[in-house]
Design a protein around this motif. Sequence first.
Motif, PDB file in Angstrom:
ATOM      1  N   THR A   1       0.917  -1.330   0.096  1.00  0.00           N
ATOM      2  CA  THR A   1      -0.021  -0.107   0.055  1.00  0.00           C
ATOM      3  C   THR A   1       1.106   1.291  -0.074  1.00  0.00           C
ATOM      4  O   THR A   1       1.862   1.296   0.586  1.00  0.00           O
TER       5      THR A   1
ATOM      6  N   ARG B   1      -3.535   0.248  -3.676  1.00  0.00           N
ATOM      7  CA  ARG B   1      -3.131  -0.777  -3.007  1.00  0.00           C
ATOM      8  C   ARG B   1      -3.014  -1.794  -4.093  1.00  0.00           C
ATOM      9  O   ARG B   1      -3.662  -2.080  -4.998  1.00  0.00           O
TER      10      ARG B   1
ATOM     11  N   GLY C   1      -1.975   5.447   1.610  1.00  0.00           N
ATOM     12  CA  GLY C   1      -3.066   4.606   1.738  1.00  0.00           C
ATOM     13  C   GLY C   1      -4.153   4.682   0.462  1.00  0.00           C
ATOM     14  O   GLY C   1      -5.238   3.857   0.529  1.00  0.00           O
TER      15      GLY C   1
END
Length: 168
Positions: free
Chosen positions: A38, A45, A42
């Motif tokens: 990741t 991914r 964030g």
Amino acid sequence: MTEAINDWMAGFEARIAELQQKSATLQQNIAASGATATSPDGSVRVTVGPTGALENLQLAPSTTRYPPAELAGIIMRAAAEAQREAAHRVAQAFAPVAEGTDAMRMLQEFLPPPPEHISDAPVDGLAGVDDIDEPPPPPAQPAPPVAPPPRPTRRPSTQDDDDFEQPW
């Protein structure tokens, strides 16, 4: 003599059973050697299989704030991290079967090194999430206007007005 052959055969069968068990364990461990990485913020991914092949890519809605080149860099760094992790997991899975062999040494030589620094800052110089506090570069000076090319001059017609009635 028969007893010696039976003992040898029992040892041979035990060794075959052990190798079959190690082979099954190796297959299971390699199949489970995929990895997911990741991005630091964030928003990206990436999941790869044991061979490093891309299996899944998830982008958070927040990725729309990135210019395309920057988003591509973030995806590529996450994919590289997942591929690196998968390669190390495959090597760990292979170790019990091949520890101390030339094959294992060769495999370890080709493992990707760990990253020196993981960052969202792209290599192409565009601002990343860890570059937000830096002042923006000064605006580029506009280029001086370019004069349009000269228009071609029209040559006088060499045809006579009497030819007007002809269809060609």
